[in-house]
Motif scaffolding. Structure first.
Motif, mmCIF file in Angstrom:
data_model
loop_
_atom_site.group_PDB
_atom_site.id
_atom_site.type_symbol
_atom_site.label_atom_id
_atom_site.label_comp_id
_atom_site.label_asym_id
_atom_site.label_seq_id
_atom_site.Cartn_x
_atom_site.Cartn_y
_atom_site.Cartn_z
ATOM 1 N N PHE A 278 0.798 -1.219 0.000
ATOM 2 C CA PHE A 278 0.000 0.000 0.000
ATOM 3 C C PHE A 278 0.838 1.279 0.000
ATOM 4 C CE2 PHE A 278 -3.706 -2.531 1.491
ATOM 5 C CZ PHE A 278 -4.659 -2.022 0.630
ATOM 6 N N LYS A 279 2.116 1.183 0.314
ATOM 7 C CA LYS A 279 2.932 2.392 0.403
ATOM 8 C C LYS A 279 2.893 3.157 -0.915
ATOM 9 C CE LYS A 279 6.718 2.704 2.852
ATOM 10 N NZ LYS A 279 8.096 2.562 3.351
ATOM 11 N N LEU A 309 -11.965 7.361 4.689
ATOM 12 C CA LEU A 309 -12.477 6.180 5.372
ATOM 13 C C LEU A 309 -12.462 4.954 4.455
ATOM 14 C CD1 LEU A 309 -13.830 4.951 7.904
ATOM 15 C CD2 LEU A 309 -16.037 5.604 6.904
ATOM 16 N N LYS A 310 -12.823 5.128 3.206
ATOM 17 C CA LYS A 310 -12.860 3.999 2.265
ATOM 18 C C LYS A 310 -11.481 3.377 2.074
ATOM 19 C CE LYS A 310 -16.949 5.222 -0.490
ATOM 20 N NZ LYS A 310 -17.442 5.707 -1.815
ATOM 21 N N LEU A 311 -10.462 4.231 1.967
ATOM 22 C CA LEU A 311 -9.112 3.692 1.818
ATOM 23 C C LEU A 311 -8.677 2.982 3.106
ATOM 24 C CD1 LEU A 311 -6.517 3.183 0.341
ATOM 25 C CD2 LEU A 311 -5.775 5.511 0.881
ATOM 26 N N ALA A 312 -9.005 3.552 4.252
ATOM 27 C CA ALA A 312 -8.656 2.920 5.525
ATOM 28 C C ALA A 312 -9.311 1.548 5.655
ATOM 29 C CB ALA A 312 -9.066 3.828 6.681
ATOM 30 N N ILE A 313 -10.561 1.442 5.237
ATOM 31 C CA ILE A 313 -11.273 0.158 5.291
ATOM 32 C C ILE A 313 -10.624 -0.854 4.339
ATOM 33 C CG2 ILE A 313 -13.457 -0.995 4.751
ATOM 34 C CD1 ILE A 313 -14.887 1.570 5.736
ATOM 35 N N LYS A 314 -10.196 -0.394 3.185
ATOM 36 C CA LYS A 314 -9.521 -1.276 2.224
ATOM 37 C C LYS A 314 -8.219 -1.828 2.829
ATOM 38 C CE LYS A 314 -7.655 -1.300 -2.522
ATOM 39 N NZ LYS A 314 -8.516 -2.383 -3.045
ATOM 40 N N PRO A 342 -15.999 3.067 15.686
ATOM 41 C CA PRO A 342 -15.288 2.561 14.494
ATOM 42 C C PRO A 342 -15.714 1.159 14.086
ATOM 43 C CG PRO A 342 -13.736 3.551 16.045
ATOM 44 C CD PRO A 342 -15.056 3.474 16.750
ATOM 45 N N CYS A 343 -16.245 0.376 15.038
ATOM 46 C CA CYS A 343 -16.681 -0.984 14.731
ATOM 47 C C CYS A 343 -17.793 -1.011 13.685
ATOM 48 C CB CYS A 343 -17.154 -1.693 15.998
ATOM 49 S SG CYS A 343 -15.830 -1.988 17.181
ATOM 50 N N VAL A 344 -18.472 0.110 13.534
ATOM 51 C CA VAL A 344 -19.517 0.201 12.492
ATOM 52 C C VAL A 344 -18.890 0.017 11.103
ATOM 53 C CG1 VAL A 344 -21.176 1.761 11.386
ATOM 54 C CG2 VAL A 344 -20.992 1.686 13.885
ATOM 55 N N PHE A 345 -17.663 0.489 10.947
ATOM 56 C CA PHE A 345 -16.993 0.471 9.637
ATOM 57 C C PHE A 345 -15.908 -0.605 9.528
ATOM 58 C CE2 PHE A 345 -18.093 4.908 10.709
ATOM 59 C CZ PHE A 345 -19.056 5.137 9.751
ATOM 60 N N PHE A 346 -15.238 -0.884 10.646
ATOM 61 C CA PHE A 346 -14.117 -1.825 10.628
ATOM 62 C C PHE A 346 -14.569 -3.138 11.266
ATOM 63 C CE2 PHE A 346 -12.381 2.438 10.520
ATOM 64 C CZ PHE A 346 -11.429 2.352 9.502
ATOM 65 N N LYS A 347 -14.999 -4.060 10.396
ATOM 66 C CA LYS A 347 -15.543 -5.344 10.852
ATOM 67 C C LYS A 347 -14.719 -6.491 10.271
ATOM 68 C CE LYS A 347 -20.280 -3.490 10.769
ATOM 69 N NZ LYS A 347 -21.634 -3.643 10.170
#
Length: 349
Positions: A278-279, A309-314, A342-347
């Protein structure tokens, strides 16, 4: 409740991600009386309220339909005893300026925590730390206030439940606001050079100012200035995993950096992200910083919180699937009406 059309005050310069979102009302407060009056006024109207220091650890996803209070309650008081310097610091003080002040006045111990962004009030919540040191090493108490009743409570260190990037203030005292902290710094200074990046320094000729300058230089190289590329520093925590998983991964990745903490493996989240290639990755103007993969930047300062947020989830999902390690975000996520778990998005998948 404020309607969407009421959001007309920009928060772009008040969050270090440089997200161009708005709030219904923004007020800077300089004393406790003003803070309590505002909080009571808006809570009675059932308007959402949040408090920001310097917006260095938050990600706004959408306009905020309520009041944003900017904490500028300042003041610092020092008492000297035979063996210690005792500091009482109000929550609106800038953390890095506090560290600079102590070095200048020959009050040593905080030098490893140089150049950490944000205000003093947020420091105990995250139990901020860097380069082998954390605030729990010096904190004696945290003062909090219930702005409705105006009741002030002192939470002694033993009851703060300090852990790695964690404390009781993340989960309890939700109706309270941190107003000040107490620190004790020993007059018998011993350099903390245990962190790998500091082992080049030598005990026999090192000084607090040398460590302070050295760490400032490292951080400037690893983390871009938010005014150039919006960011909140490290997006994810370094994970702590079981010995079983640690040894299993070490057999596969012999170059995996780690430290042992109570027999558990503490890994580098940046290394895990690097291994997932990802770097330097960029999507919708959001980039994994090329000099430190733990830092997600708003490269052109025009991306949205949703884009970040989308990139962080990826990243979260990719690292999880490859290593069986599910990273935990450090930052607070703010929606229309306040903080979102954050648990709503990071599962885990």
């Amino acid at each position: 409740m404020y309607k969407k059309k009421s959001c007309k005050y920009s928060l772009k310069k008040l969050n270090t991600f440089n997200i161009n979102i708005k709030a219904c009302k923004i007020v800077k407060v300089k004393d406790l009386k003003q803070l309590c009056l505002l909080w009571n006024e808006y809570k009675k109207k059932k308007f959402p309220c949040i408090i920001l220091g310097e917006g260095s650890n938050v990600l706004f996803l959408k306009n905020f339909y309520g009041l944003v209070i900017i904490n500028r309650i300042k003041g610092m008081y020092i008492i000297e005893s035979k063996k210690y310097w005792h500091l009482h610091i109000n929550s609106g003080e800038n953390w890095h300026k506090l560290v600079k002040f102590t070095i200048k006045n020959k009050i040593y111990g905080l030098e490893n925590l140089a150049l950490i962004p944000g205000c003093v009030g947020s420091a105990p919540i995250q139990n901020i730390g860097a380069y082998g040191s954390s605030i729990q090493d010096f904190c004696k108490y945290v003062d909090i206030i219930d702005p409705i009743s105006k009741k002030i409570r002192r939470i002694n260190k033993e009851k703060c439940n300090f852990k790695y990037r964690d404390s009781i203030f993340k989960y309890s005292y939700k109706n309270y606001i941190i107003i000040s902290i107490g620190l004790s710094l020993s007059k018998k200074w011993i350099p903390n050079l245990n962190y790998n990046d500091l082992k080049k320094l030598k005990y026999n000729n090192v000084t607090p100012k040398i460590i302070f300058n050295y760490i400032c230089n490292i951080r400037k190289k690893k983390i871009p200035h938010p005014k150039i590329h919006g960011n909140a520093g490290s997006f994810f925590k370094n994970p702590i995993i079981s010995p079983i998983l640690g040894l299993k991964l070490l057999k596969i990745f012999s170059d995996m950096p780690f430290t042992l903490e109570k027999n558990n493996f503490k890994l580098s989240a940046g290394w895990l992200i690097d291994k997932c290639k990802f770097k330097g990755y960029i999507r919708n103007g959001v980039m994994v910083y090329s000099k430190q993969s733990l830092v997600i930047i708003n490269k052109f300062n025009n991306s949205s919180g949703i884009d970040i947020l989308k990139l962080a989830i990826k990243i979260y999902n990719t690292v999880g699937k490859k290593f069986g390690i599910w990273l935990e975000p450090e930052i607070k996520i703010i929606g229309n009406y306040g903080e979102i778990n954050p648990c709503v998005f990071f599962k885990k998948k």
